[in-house]
Scaffold this motif. Structure first.
Motif, PDB file in Angstrom:
ATOM      1  N   HIS A  45      43.722  35.023  50.526  1.00  0.00           N
ATOM      2  CA  HIS A  45      44.209  35.323  49.170  1.00  0.00           C
ATOM      3  C   HIS A  45      45.720  35.393  49.322  1.00  0.00           C
ATOM      4  O   HIS A  45      46.232  36.230  50.046  1.00  0.00           O
ATOM      5  CB  HIS A  45      43.542  36.636  48.732  1.00  0.00           C
ATOM      6  CG  HIS A  45      44.229  37.469  47.691  1.00  0.00           C
ATOM      7  ND1 HIS A  45      43.513  38.275  46.820  1.00  0.00           N
ATOM      8  CD2 HIS A  45      45.527  37.681  47.385  1.00  0.00           C
ATOM      9  CE1 HIS A  45      44.357  38.928  46.041  1.00  0.00           C
ATOM     10  NE2 HIS A  45      45.578  38.598  46.354  1.00  0.00           N
ATOM     11  N   ALA A  95      40.552  31.825  48.527  1.00  0.00           N
ATOM     12  CA  ALA A  95      39.742  32.655  47.631  1.00  0.00           C
ATOM     13  C   ALA A  95      40.217  32.518  46.185  1.00  0.00           C
ATOM     14  O   ALA A  95      41.410  32.324  45.929  1.00  0.00           O
ATOM     15  CB  ALA A  95      39.836  34.112  48.063  1.00  0.00           C
ATOM     16  N   HIS A  96      39.271  32.636  45.257  1.00  0.00           N
ATOM     17  CA  HIS A  96      39.541  32.636  43.803  1.00  0.00           C
ATOM     18  C   HIS A  96      40.811  31.857  43.462  1.00  0.00           C
ATOM     19  O   HIS A  96      41.769  32.392  42.889  1.00  0.00           O
ATOM     20  CB  HIS A  96      39.601  34.058  43.257  1.00  0.00           C
ATOM     21  CG  HIS A  96      40.296  35.060  44.148  1.00  0.00           C
ATOM     22  ND1 HIS A  96      41.627  34.997  44.442  1.00  0.00           N
ATOM     23  CD2 HIS A  96      39.808  36.128  44.832  1.00  0.00           C
ATOM     24  CE1 HIS A  96      41.942  35.992  45.250  1.00  0.00           C
ATOM     25  NE2 HIS A  96      40.849  36.687  45.513  1.00  0.00           N
ATOM     26  N   THR A 153      41.174  44.669  43.045  1.00  0.00           N
ATOM     27  CA  THR A 153      41.746  43.793  44.051  1.00  0.00           C
ATOM     28  C   THR A 153      42.373  44.595  45.170  1.00  0.00           C
ATOM     29  O   THR A 153      43.029  45.605  44.923  1.00  0.00           O
ATOM     30  CB  THR A 153      42.785  42.834  43.432  1.00  0.00           C
ATOM     31  OG1 THR A 153      43.407  42.105  44.499  1.00  0.00           O
ATOM     32  CG2 THR A 153      43.848  43.568  42.630  1.00  0.00           C
ATOM     33  N   HIS A 200      31.973  34.937  47.631  1.00  0.00           N
ATOM     34  CA  HIS A 200      33.081  35.863  47.327  1.00  0.00           C
ATOM     35  C   HIS A 200      32.716  36.754  46.147  1.00  0.00           C
ATOM     36  O   HIS A 200      32.660  36.304  45.001  1.00  0.00           O
ATOM     37  CB  HIS A 200      34.357  35.078  47.019  1.00  0.00           C
ATOM     38  CG  HIS A 200      35.566  35.953  46.886  1.00  0.00           C
ATOM     39  ND1 HIS A 200      36.625  35.901  47.760  1.00  0.00           N
ATOM     40  CD2 HIS A 200      35.871  36.934  46.006  1.00  0.00           C
ATOM     41  CE1 HIS A 200      37.532  36.799  47.405  1.00  0.00           C
ATOM     42  NE2 HIS A 200      37.093  37.444  46.334  1.00  0.00           N
ATOM     43  N   SER A 201      32.474  38.028  46.455  1.00  0.00           N
ATOM     44  CA  SER A 201      32.031  38.966  45.433  1.00  0.00           C
ATOM     45  C   SER A 201      32.470  40.358  45.868  1.00  0.00           C
ATOM     46  O   SER A 201      32.877  40.556  47.016  1.00  0.00           O
ATOM     47  CB  SER A 201      30.500  38.872  45.352  1.00  0.00           C
ATOM     48  OG  SER A 201      30.000  39.730  44.358  1.00  0.00           O
ATOM     49  N   ASP A 246      34.673  35.651  41.332  1.00  0.00           N
ATOM     50  CA  ASP A 246      35.334  36.762  42.007  1.00  0.00           C
ATOM     51  C   ASP A 246      34.787  38.063  41.401  1.00  0.00           C
ATOM     52  O   ASP A 246      35.538  38.961  41.056  1.00  0.00           O
ATOM     53  CB  ASP A 246      36.869  36.648  41.851  1.00  0.00           C
ATOM     54  CG  ASP A 246      37.629  37.663  42.678  1.00  0.00           C
ATOM     55  OD1 ASP A 246      37.013  38.275  43.564  1.00  0.00           O
ATOM     56  OD2 ASP A 246      38.831  37.849  42.414  1.00  0.00           O
ATOM     57  N   SER A 301      32.257  30.901  42.098  1.00  0.00           N
ATOM     58  CA  SER A 301      32.513  32.346  42.107  1.00  0.00           C
ATOM     59  C   SER A 301      33.236  32.709  40.827  1.00  0.00           C
ATOM     60  O   SER A 301      33.959  31.899  40.247  1.00  0.00           O
ATOM     61  CB  SER A 301      33.352  32.781  43.316  1.00  0.00           C
ATOM     62  OG  SER A 301      34.725  32.529  43.095  1.00  0.00           O
ATOM     63  N   GLY A 348      36.745  31.633  41.346  1.00  0.00           N
ATOM     64  CA  GLY A 348      37.178  32.836  40.617  1.00  0.00           C
ATOM     65  C   GLY A 348      37.270  32.536  39.126  1.00  0.00           C
ATOM     66  O   GLY A 348      38.268  32.829  38.465  1.00  0.00           O
TER      67      GLY A 348
END
Ligand SMILES: [Zn+2]
Length: 554
Positions: free
Chosen positions: A240, A268-269, A318, A62-63, A385, A383, A307
Motif C-alpha cells: 500500500h 493493494a486496493h 486503514t 484483501h479484507s 478493501d 476486492s 478496492g
C-alpha cells in the motif's frame, strides 16, 4: 471416510483449464479426489447439480475482518448496527450477531460463506496485535483465514533498513512473521505512519526521509520486497503505497512500482492510488488508470486487487493513520486512531459514498476501469478493501457490473456528468465471462496468495466448492449460491446456512534460529511496554493451524 459427489454440474475451474464443462466432482475427506475407479461406486451423498454452475470457493485476498481496528470500528459505530435488518438472531446452533459494514465475528463467517466465499485474508495486522487477531479468527467460522503482518513502519525493520544489511532485514522479517504466525508481509505508507506519529512533515514522495530513523520509503519497501523474495514467502510483498486517496497520487504509485522492478509485488486496493489532479485543486481530480494499467500489463510480476468503491454507508479503517486522520477531517466525521507501539496506527472513521458526489462517483468508475483495463484476469483480484470501499457483501453487485456494460452505462448516466469525461469507463466495452469471474474471485486470488490447494477443483484441492443457479440477474446469482461446500461439508443448502464448522488458520512456516530470536527479543524489549515473552505466538494460539509451504527454501 466420507464421500460426496457433485453430479452433472457446469464446472468452471480455470486453474485446471476447465471452462464450463459438464462433469462430476468427487470429494473425499475434505479434499477433491479423482473419480473412483469402480464405475458402480456410490458416494455417501450426491448433489444433483445438473444445470448449476460449479466453481471453487471464493478467496478474498484483501479484507479487514479481525483485530484491533475492526473492533475499534465496532465500538465506535453502534448507530450503524441498530435495527432488525442489522441483527442476526440466534437460530438453531448458530450465534447471534450484528451486520452493518463491520459485522461481528461469527456473522462475518456466516456472511462470507453465504456468498460462497471460503477463504479470507486480513490484510493489516500489526505484529503486536496478532495475538488478538488470532483469537478472533477462532470466532470466525466457515472460512479459512490468514493475516498479512504490517512491517512498513516497524521500528526493528526500520533499524535494520538503516543499517543497510539485507540479511538483517530478512532475519527481522522472518522473526516478526513467525512470532505473529502470519502468512505474508504488508507495507502500508512505509515510514509515513511513523513520521506522522512523531509529528513530522508528511511523507509525500519516495525519497523523503523518516526523521527518527533516517530512512526513505523507497529504502524500506525495496528492503522488504527483497526479504520476502529471498525468504521464498508464498505471497509477494503486499504493498500500500504513498498518498492513499489524494489527488495526484498516481505518479507516486507508478514510481513505487518502478522502484520495485524485478520483485514480485501485490498492489493493494489500487483504485485508491490511481488519481490525477493535485491535492490543492481537487476539481482537477481525474482517473489515471490508463498509464498505471499499461505498466501493470507490461510487468508480469505485478498483481493488484482493486478496492472497489460502491455507493452507500461504510466504515473506513486503514493502517495508514495519517490518511485516516486526513479523511476524518475532510468529512468532519468522528475519528479514532488505534496506535500500536513500535508499529503503525490505524485510523477508523465512518464514510458514506454518494452517487451525487463527483469524487465518490469517480472512485466507483476508477475501480471498474481497473477490472476492465488489466488484460490478464489472473493479475487483478476482486476486492472492495472491505469495509473501506464497501462491504464484501457488495461483491455480487460488482460481478454484475463487470458482466454487463449496459448496467455500467445505466449507472454512469445518473452520476455527475464530469465522471464521464474524467474517466474512460464509458468507452470500455469489455464484459466478463463466467470464467473470468471465477478467475478474479477465486482462482486468481488463490494463485496470487500462493495457495496451491485453493481456488481450483483438481485432485488434492481443498473441497471448497460453490454451486450457483444460473440467473440473468448476475447479482442475484452470486448473492445466493444454491449450495456451498466447505472442506467437504455441505454448509449451505437451498440457499440456507446448515452448519458452521470452524475454518483453519493458514500461516507460513519459517525457521528462525535461537540466536536471532534472542537478539530481536532483547531489541523489542528495549522499547516495548510488555515483556517480550508475551509477544511470540505458538501454534496452540491458532484455531486450526495449517502451514503453507514456501516457494523455495530460504
Ligand atoms: Zn485494506
Amino acid at each position: 471416510m466420507s464421500t460426496l459427489r457433485i453430479a452433472g454440474g457446469r464446472v468452471i475451474d480455470p486453474a485446471n483449464g476447465v471452462n464450463d464443462v459438464v462433469g462430476d466432482l468427487w470429494i473425499e475427506d475434505g479434499r477433491v479426489t479423482a473419480p473412483p475407479a469402480d464405475p458402480g461406486f456410490r458416494a455417501d451423498r450426491t448433489i444433483d447439480a445438473r444445470g448449476y454452475v460449479v466453481m471453487p470457493g471464493g478467496v478474498d485476498v484483501h479484507s479487514h475482518i479481525a483485530g484491533s481496528k475492526v473492533n475499534a470500528a465496532r465500538i465506535m459505530r453502534p448507530e450503524e448496527r441498530r435495527g432488525e435488518d442489522r441483527v442476526m438472531r440466534r437460530w438453531r446452533s448458530f450465534r447471534s450477531g450484528t451486520i452493518g459494514s463491520v459485522p461481528s465475528s461469527f456473522t462475518t463467517g456466516y456472511l462470507y460463506a453465504g456468498l460462497g466465499y471460503t477463504t479470507a485474508v486480513d490484510a493489516a495486522i500489526p505484529p503486536m496485535g496478532a495475538r488478538h487477531a488470532h483469537a478472533e479468527f477462532g470466532d470466525v467460522p466457515l472460512v479459512d483465514k490468514a493475516m498479512l503482518v504490517l512491517m512498513g513502519n516497524n521500528h526493528l525493520v526500520l533499524d535494520a533498513v538503516r543499517e543497510g544489511d539485507p540479511a538483517r532485514v530478512e532475519r527481522t522479517v522472518a522473526w516478526l512473521l513467525d512470532s505473529a504466525k502470519g502468512y505474508g508481509v504488508k507495507a502500508v505508507n512505509p515510514g509515513g505512519v511513523e513520521q506522522w506519529k512523531l509529528g513530522g512533515d508528511r511523507i509525500a514522495s519516495w525519497d523523503d526521509r523518516v526523521d527518527q530513523f533516517d530512512v526513505s520509503p523507497r529504502e524500506i519497501v525495496v528492503a522488504l520486497a527483497r526479504a520476502v523474495d529471498s525468504l521464498g514467502l508464498p505471497h509477494p510483498l503486499h504493498f500500500h503505497g504513498l498518498n492513499l486517496g489524494l489527488p495526484g497520487n498516481w505518479a507516486q504509485t507508478l514510481e513505487g512500482m518502478r522502484a520495485l522492478d524485478g520483485h514480485r509485488i501485490h498492489m493493494a486496493h489500487i483504485q485508491f492510488h490511481s488519481y490525477g489532479g493535485t491535492p490543492d485543486a481537487p476539481a482537477d481530480f481525474d482517473s489515471q488508470v490508463g498509464p498505471l494499467a499499461d505498466y501493470v500489463n507490461a510487468h508480469a510480476g505485478i498483481t493488484v486487487d482493486v478496492g472497489q468503491v460502491m455507493f452507500g454507508e461504510t466504515t473506513s479503517m486503514t493502517a495508514d493513520g495519517p490518511t485516516g486522520h486526513y479523511l476524518a477531517n475532510l468529512l468532519r466525521r468522528k475519528w479514532y486512531n488505534h496506535d500500536v507501539e513500535q508499529e503503525d496506527g490505524c485510523g477508523v472513521s465512518p464514510i458514506v459514498y454518494q452517487d451525487r458526489n463527483f469524487v465518490h462517483a469517480l472512485q466507483w468508475a476508477i475501480g471498474l476501469e481497473w477490472f476492465l483495463r488489466v488484460e490478464d484476469p489472473w493479475r487483478v483480484a476482486m476486492s472492495t478493501d472491505h469495509p473501506n470501499g464497501a462491504s464484501f457483501r457488495s461483491y455480487p453487485e460488482v460481478v454484475a457490473l463487470l458482466m454487463d456494460k449496459n448496467l455500467r452505462d445505466e449507472t454512469l448516466a445518473r452520476l455527475p456528468e464530469r465522471v464521464r469525461t474524467r474517466s474512460g469507463l464509458g468507452d470500455l466495452s469489455r464484459e466478463y465471462s463466467l470464467t473470468e469471474v471465477a478467475i478474479v474471485t477465486r482462482a486468481g486470488p488463490a494463485r496470487i496468495l500462493g495457495l496451491a490447494h485453493k481456488g481450483h477443483l483438481g485432485p488434492g484441492a481443498d473441497a471448497d466448492v460453490t454451486i450457483y443457479a444460473p440467473d440473468v440477474d448476475r447479482r442475484r446469482m452470486f448473492a445466493l449460491p444454491r449450495w456451498v461446500v466447505k472442506g467437504g461439508e455441505v454448509v449451505v443448502d437451498d440457499g440456507e446456512l446448515r452448519s458452521a464448522p470452524g475454518g483453519r488458520t493458514l500461516y507460513t512456516s519459517l525457521d528462525v534460529d535461537a540466536a536471532t530470536r534472542g537478539e530481536l527479543s532483547r531489541k523489542l524489549a528495549e522499547g516495548a511496554s510488555f515483556h517480550p515473552a508475551n509477544f511470540g505466538l505458538g501454534l496452540d494460539d491458532l484455531a486450526g493451524p495449517f502451514a503453507v509451504g514456501r516457494r523455495r527454501p530460504g
